[in-house]
Design an enzyme around this catalytic site. Structure first.
Site, mmCIF file in Angstrom:
data_model
loop_
_atom_site.group_PDB
_atom_site.id
_atom_site.type_symbol
_atom_site.label_atom_id
_atom_site.label_comp_id
_atom_site.label_asym_id
_atom_site.label_seq_id
_atom_site.Cartn_x
_atom_site.Cartn_y
_atom_site.Cartn_z
ATOM 1 N N ASP A 102 28.558 37.726 22.065
ATOM 2 C CA ASP A 102 27.482 38.458 21.639
ATOM 3 C C ASP A 102 27.772 39.879 21.385
ATOM 4 O O ASP A 102 28.201 40.107 20.170
ATOM 5 C CB ASP A 102 26.393 38.316 22.877
ATOM 6 N N ASP A 158 22.374 30.104 29.885
ATOM 7 C CA ASP A 158 21.011 30.101 30.480
ATOM 8 C C ASP A 158 20.124 31.095 30.144
ATOM 9 O O ASP A 158 20.540 32.235 29.351
ATOM 10 C CB ASP A 158 21.608 30.399 32.043
#
Ligand code: IMP
Ligand code: MG
Length: 185
Positions: A102, A158
């Site tokens: 990311d 998650d």
């Protein structure tokens, strides 16, 4: 859980095909080099366990634990909880495996730490790559899929500790990041 997913981005079949492709690339790269897959916990446990079973050459397995997200959808301070033993790092060729690249902070920090602890070579392999979000210059050596700038869950990824067990990757409904944790099904 399934009702919290707005749309499916990668189905189980697509994931299987993506992993076959990456596994073949990894296999070619290490065909005559001993190496250790270092799974970055917790997110990469699903990907790493599928990936290693498609790599038909000798490898060792180790784990490192990094946490950056806490309960939100934006990156917080990076916490490194544990590392492999010194003997599993020194002089070794390591392949760091993570769920998603990311901002790049986790993997660039981990690559640096592994070199500092005496690794011979450090490469990285990610299940998903979100290049639009990069905050530090970092490119992985291998990746299964690229994704747009969306918050995704499933297949190990998650939100606040949930959804890792979804067998596909999906975009989470906006309402789900906003509602309190106690309301999560
Ligand atoms: P980075 O250090 O910003 O590259 O973030 C890496 C970590 O952020 C990943 O290992 C994930 O735990 C988390 N992360 C980033 N984007 C997402 C997402 O869309 N869904 C779930 N977790 C994410
Ligand atoms: Mg993670």
């Amino acid at each position: 859980m399934h009702q919290d997913v707005e749309r499916i981005l990668f189905t189980e079949d697509q994931i299987r095909a993506g992993i076959d492709r990456v596994a073949a690339e990894v296999t070619r790269t290490y065909s005559s080099t001993p190496f250790t897959v270092v799974s970055v916990l917790k997110g990469s446990c699903v990907f790493a366990s599928d990936l290693i079973r498609r790599i038909p050459i000798p490898l060792e397995l180790a784990f490192v634990s990094a946490a950056s997200y806490g309960e939100g959808t934006t990156s917080g301070a990076l916490q490194l909880n544990f590392f492999p033993a010194e003997s599993e790092i020194q002089g070794r060729n390591l392949l760091l495996v993570d769920d998603i690249l990311d901002t790049g902070k986790t993997l660039s920090r981990l690559v640096g730490e592994m070199h500092r602890r005496g690794a011979r070579d450090v490469k990285s392999c990610v299940f998903l790559d979100k290049p639009a979000r990069r905050a530090v210059a970092f490119q992985s050596d291998f990746r299964a899929f690229e994704v747009d700038d969306l918050f995704v869950v499933g297949y190990g990824l998650d939100f606040a500790g949930h959804y890792r067990n979804l067998p596909y990757v999906g975009a989470l409904r906006k309402e789900c990041y906003e509602r309190p944790r106690s309301a999560m099904r």
